[in-house]
Design a protein around this motif. Structure first.
Motif, PDB file in Angstrom:
ATOM      1  N   ALA A 123      20.531  15.119  49.604  1.00  9.24           N
ATOM      2  CA  ALA A 123      19.675  16.302  49.492  1.00  9.24           C
ATOM      3  C   ALA A 123      18.298  15.913  48.964  1.00  9.24           C
ATOM      4  N   VAL A 124      17.296  16.715  49.333  1.00 10.33           N
ATOM      5  CA  VAL A 124      15.931  16.542  48.826  1.00 10.33           C
ATOM      6  C   VAL A 124      15.281  17.921  48.747  1.00 10.33           C
ATOM      7  N   ASP A 125      14.497  18.139  47.704  1.00 10.30           N
ATOM      8  CA  ASP A 125      13.743  19.379  47.532  1.00 10.30           C
ATOM      9  C   ASP A 125      12.322  19.007  47.120  1.00 10.30           C
ATOM     10  N   THR A 126      11.329  19.537  47.842  1.00 16.38           N
ATOM     11  CA  THR A 126       9.926  19.239  47.579  1.00 16.38           C
ATOM     12  C   THR A 126       9.153  20.534  47.378  1.00 16.38           C
ATOM     13  N   GLN A 127       8.370  20.593  46.324  1.00 21.41           N
ATOM     14  CA  GLN A 127       7.499  21.736  46.022  1.00 21.41           C
ATOM     15  C   GLN A 127       6.105  21.199  45.717  1.00 21.41           C
ATOM     16  N   SER A 138      -6.488  35.005  49.689  1.00 18.18           N
ATOM     17  CA  SER A 138      -6.641  34.208  48.471  1.00 18.18           C
ATOM     18  C   SER A 138      -5.314  34.017  47.728  1.00 18.18           C
ATOM     19  N   ALA A 139      -4.330  34.894  47.965  1.00 16.46           N
ATOM     20  CA  ALA A 139      -3.027  34.728  47.321  1.00 16.46           C
ATOM     21  C   ALA A 139      -2.237  33.587  47.962  1.00 16.46           C
ATOM     22  N   GLY A 140      -2.565  33.280  49.218  1.00 16.00           N
ATOM     23  CA  GLY A 140      -1.889  32.192  49.914  1.00 16.00           C
ATOM     24  C   GLY A 140      -2.744  30.942  49.883  1.00 16.00           C
ATOM     25  N   GLY A 141      -2.245  29.890  50.410  1.00 17.29           N
ATOM     26  CA  GLY A 141      -2.994  28.644  50.474  1.00 17.29           C
ATOM     27  C   GLY A 141      -2.553  27.853  51.681  1.00 17.29           C
ATOM     28  N   LEU A 142      -3.173  26.727  51.863  1.00 18.22           N
ATOM     29  CA  LEU A 142      -2.834  25.854  52.976  1.00 18.22           C
ATOM     30  C   LEU A 142      -2.474  24.475  52.443  1.00 18.22           C
ATOM     31  N   LYS A 143      -1.666  23.767  53.192  1.00 18.23           N
ATOM     32  CA  LYS A 143      -1.224  22.419  52.829  1.00 18.23           C
ATOM     33  C   LYS A 143      -0.350  22.425  51.574  1.00 18.23           C
ATOM     34  N   ASP A 144       0.493  23.435  51.448  1.00 16.64           N
ATOM     35  CA  ASP A 144       1.442  23.448  50.346  1.00 16.64           C
ATOM     36  C   ASP A 144       2.786  22.922  50.858  1.00 16.64           C
ATOM     37  N   ALA A 145       3.747  22.819  49.984  1.00 19.63           N
ATOM     38  CA  ALA A 145       5.074  22.346  50.383  1.00 19.63           C
ATOM     39  C   ALA A 145       6.143  23.164  49.676  1.00 19.63           C
ATOM     40  N   ASP A 146       7.110  23.594  50.432  1.00 21.78           N
ATOM     41  CA  ASP A 146       8.278  24.296  49.919  1.00 21.78           C
ATOM     42  C   ASP A 146       9.415  23.964  50.882  1.00 21.78           C
TER      43      ASP A 146
END
Length: 173
Positions: A123-127, A138-146
């Motif tokens: 298993a792997v989890d990335t945030q 503005s509440a969202g963003g780009l180039k994030d990871a979930d």
């Protein structure tokens, strides 16, 4: 290790594989598909999410249409994960931290059940917080990871020459 003529580039957050100059076969099909244990993975992002706890990666220069069908003009990549082992229990884990609140936790456990049955969980989890400002929202963003990936395998040694390996994998992005 490296493979001459192989390049993985990102278009947005989607990886694209280019081998020997071939990257796309017309519209949305790829000329260099990724297989996991010999099974075609229609999306490169989901195939590369499982690139953890690997035995090996086979890079076959193209075309590979005779063995692997269409869309293998440039070649193909076959990712082979480690299989459950009936010999000994083993485990491993890693934690990574980085810029923009990045946190990555990954690990595996291999458990022999009997002399002929074994179980392996990977298993792997990335945030990660966004590092490109979204001027539209503005509440969202780009180039994030979930992202989360899970692979569970159950292996049966039916005879000395025949083994059965059942695999379940799940990827969320």
């Amino acid at each position: 290790k490296t493979s001459p003529g192989l390049k993985v580039r990102y278009v947005g957050s989607t990886p694209s594989v280019i081998m020997r100059g071939a990257g796309s076969a017309g519209t949305t099909d790829t000329a260099v598909p990724i297989y996991s244990d010999g099974l075609y993975q229609p999306r490169s992002a989901s195939a590369l999410a499982g690139y953890i706890d690997m035995d090996r990666a086979e890079v076959l220069k193209g075309p590979q249409g005779t063995l692997f069908g269409r869309n293998t003009l440039g070649g193909m990549i076959n990712l082979i994960p480690k299989k459950p082992d009936t010999e000994e229990m083993s485990y491993g884990a890693a934690v990574g931290l980085g810029d923009y609140g990045q946190r990555k936790v990954e690990g595996f456990i291999n458990m022999p059940v009997s002399d002929s049955v074994a179980f392996r969980l990977t298993a792997v989890d990335t945030q990660r917080d966004a590092y490109v400002e979204n001027i539209y929202d503005s509440a969202g963003g780009l180039k994030d990871a979930d992202e989360s990936y899970l692979r569970a395998q159950l292996s049966f040694d039916v005879t000395d020459d025949i083994a059965l390996n059942l695999t379940y994998s799940k990827w969320e992005d």
